[in-house]
Design a protein around this motif. Sequence first.
Motif, PDB file in Angstrom:
ATOM      1  N   SER A  82       0.823  -1.221   0.000  1.00  0.00           N
ATOM      2  CA  SER A  82       0.000   0.000   0.000  1.00  0.00           C
ATOM      3  C   SER A  82       0.854   1.266   0.000  1.00  0.00           C
ATOM      4  CB  SER A  82      -0.911   0.002   1.226  1.00  0.00           C
ATOM      5  OG  SER A  82      -0.129  -0.068   2.430  1.00  0.00           O
ATOM      6  N   THR A  83       2.152   1.139   0.254  1.00  0.00           N
ATOM      7  CA  THR A  83       3.035   2.298   0.325  1.00  0.00           C
ATOM      8  C   THR A  83       3.311   2.867  -1.063  1.00  0.00           C
ATOM      9  OG1 THR A  83       4.127   1.374   2.267  1.00  0.00           O
ATOM     10  CG2 THR A  83       5.274   3.139   1.103  1.00  0.00           C
ATOM     11  N   LEU A  84       3.132   4.156  -1.207  1.00  0.00           N
ATOM     12  CA  LEU A  84       3.441   4.842  -2.453  1.00  0.00           C
ATOM     13  C   LEU A  84       4.848   5.413  -2.381  1.00  0.00           C
ATOM     14  CD1 LEU A  84       0.097   6.794  -3.039  1.00  0.00           C
ATOM     15  CD2 LEU A  84       0.788   4.596  -3.998  1.00  0.00           C
ATOM     16  N   LEU A  85       5.534   5.415  -3.497  1.00  0.00           N
ATOM     17  CA  LEU A  85       6.904   5.933  -3.529  1.00  0.00           C
ATOM     18  C   LEU A  85       6.948   7.377  -3.999  1.00  0.00           C
ATOM     19  CD1 LEU A  85       9.175   3.139  -5.063  1.00  0.00           C
ATOM     20  CD2 LEU A  85       8.540   3.534  -2.688  1.00  0.00           C
ATOM     21  N   PRO A  86       7.822   8.187  -3.396  1.00  0.00           N
ATOM     22  CA  PRO A  86       8.108   9.494  -3.986  1.00  0.00           C
ATOM     23  C   PRO A  86       8.766   9.273  -5.348  1.00  0.00           C
ATOM     24  CG  PRO A  86       8.965   9.330  -1.738  1.00  0.00           C
ATOM     25  CD  PRO A  86       8.582   7.951  -2.162  1.00  0.00           C
ATOM     26  N   GLY A  87       8.687  10.261  -6.216  1.00  0.00           N
ATOM     27  CA  GLY A  87       9.295  10.137  -7.537  1.00  0.00           C
ATOM     28  C   GLY A  87      10.147  11.339  -7.876  1.00  0.00           C
ATOM     29  N   ILE A  88      11.245  11.101  -8.578  1.00  0.00           N
ATOM     30  CA  ILE A  88      12.113  12.176  -9.047  1.00  0.00           C
ATOM     31  C   ILE A  88      12.098  12.190 -10.564  1.00  0.00           C
ATOM     32  CG2 ILE A  88      14.481  13.045  -9.188  1.00  0.00           C
ATOM     33  CD1 ILE A  88      15.054  11.832  -6.484  1.00  0.00           C
ATOM     34  N   LEU A  89      11.826  13.350 -11.143  1.00  0.00           N
ATOM     35  CA  LEU A  89      11.921  13.553 -12.584  1.00  0.00           C
ATOM     36  C   LEU A  89      13.224  14.277 -12.883  1.00  0.00           C
ATOM     37  CD1 LEU A  89      10.902  13.829 -15.542  1.00  0.00           C
ATOM     38  CD2 LEU A  89       9.839  15.982 -14.819  1.00  0.00           C
ATOM     39  N   ILE A  90      14.022  13.717 -13.801  1.00  0.00           N
ATOM     40  CA  ILE A  90      15.275  14.350 -14.210  1.00  0.00           C
ATOM     41  C   ILE A  90      15.048  15.136 -15.494  1.00  0.00           C
ATOM     42  CG2 ILE A  90      17.666  13.979 -14.895  1.00  0.00           C
ATOM     43  CD1 ILE A  90      17.624  11.345 -13.366  1.00  0.00           C
ATOM     44  N   VAL A  91      15.401  16.424 -15.472  1.00  0.00           N
ATOM     45  CA  VAL A  91      15.339  17.278 -16.658  1.00  0.00           C
ATOM     46  C   VAL A  91      16.777  17.632 -17.017  1.00  0.00           C
ATOM     47  CG1 VAL A  91      14.418  19.384 -17.685  1.00  0.00           C
ATOM     48  CG2 VAL A  91      13.118  18.185 -15.907  1.00  0.00           C
ATOM     49  N   SER A  92      17.210  17.206 -18.181  1.00  0.00           N
ATOM     50  CA  SER A  92      18.629  17.314 -18.537  1.00  0.00           C
ATOM     51  C   SER A  92      19.017  18.709 -18.993  1.00  0.00           C
ATOM     52  CB  SER A  92      18.962  16.305 -19.642  1.00  0.00           C
ATOM     53  OG  SER A  92      18.244  16.601 -20.815  1.00  0.00           O
TER      54      SER A  92
END
Length: 360
Positions: free
Chosen positions: A40-50
């Motif tokens: 049930s745990t949701l993960l944080p997410g990181i978006l990489i913008v180059s």
Amino acid sequence: SPPVSQLITMKTEISFQSADHTFRIFGDLYFPDDFNENASTLLPGILIVSGSGPMDRNGNAPTMKLNTSNRFAEHIVSSRSAERAIAVISYDKRGTGKSKKKDDKNLYYRAGMMDLVADAIEAVKYLASDPRIDRKKIIVLGHSEGAIIMPLICKGVIESGLEPVFGCIFYCGFGENVKDAMDLQADAVKKEIRELTGPKGWILRTVASEEKIDRQRKDFFDKVNGPDEPDFISMQCGLVKQSAKWIREHCEFNAQECLAQNISCHCLAITGCKDFQVRDEFCKPEVARGLVPKALSIEVHRPTNLTHALRSSEGPSKILDINKDYTKMGKLPLDGEVLSITDAWLDKIVFEGDTVASAR
């Protein structure tokens, strides 16, 4: 670090519509290999913008393999405990990698700054739509140009009706703008040529005098700002292309004003003292706080030997050696201090809820 075979199992190729819905943008979504999709745990997410240039999902251009995005993503998903796991997404910039249109071989060169911002917002939408991701804890990491356009991305995310960006990581671009960075780099080239001794110095001063460099830059900007406002221009007898639309939009963009108005989340900014492509002065604590007055927190660092390639250099860092040095650095791991600082910040802000601003 885990072996390559293990790292490969952690990532899945993904795609989403471009902002103008005329082609698909491809990238990689990284998850920890032991992530339980039934939990049930949701993960944080990181978006990489180059950064600027024809960068693909790995942070590589055809003539420059920096391996910044893939190395960062692999570190994040492989080094963190299960309780503090984070997913990462990176993508091929429009016109690079698999993010192409069959009928437009100049897609990359036609792209303006705002096109890249819009595509990044689409990437946030994609990440937020993943049922495994906590859409309230999405962090955008921008390297170089990706850091410069960060406030525009944050603004667009809110205007799109999404949850506000939870945190911003600025690598080598906080407070900077492309026009000033171009001027800084031109001045560095002229200074190194002026101070270079021996036959090489004499030859360079003969074929690339300061007057010639200034004249070429003036001709370049005259073309970019031509009355027909071309999307891109050709140089060197058509052998080299440059996005004119991209240059014009960046020259009109007030990066610091946009930072002050649109950054209201937690921030981490890192620019090295050996970075000759942007200025590190904006990562001084007293300066940084003034640049993002609405930020929930701001932590800044200026590692002594850090270069723009996110690797450290013990020796002198020279712009005339950029191709040689960056080619070597691209084969090395990312700077350990940068990763350590980033890991600590993520723990503090994302998992411990510490909003106390700090600086070093």
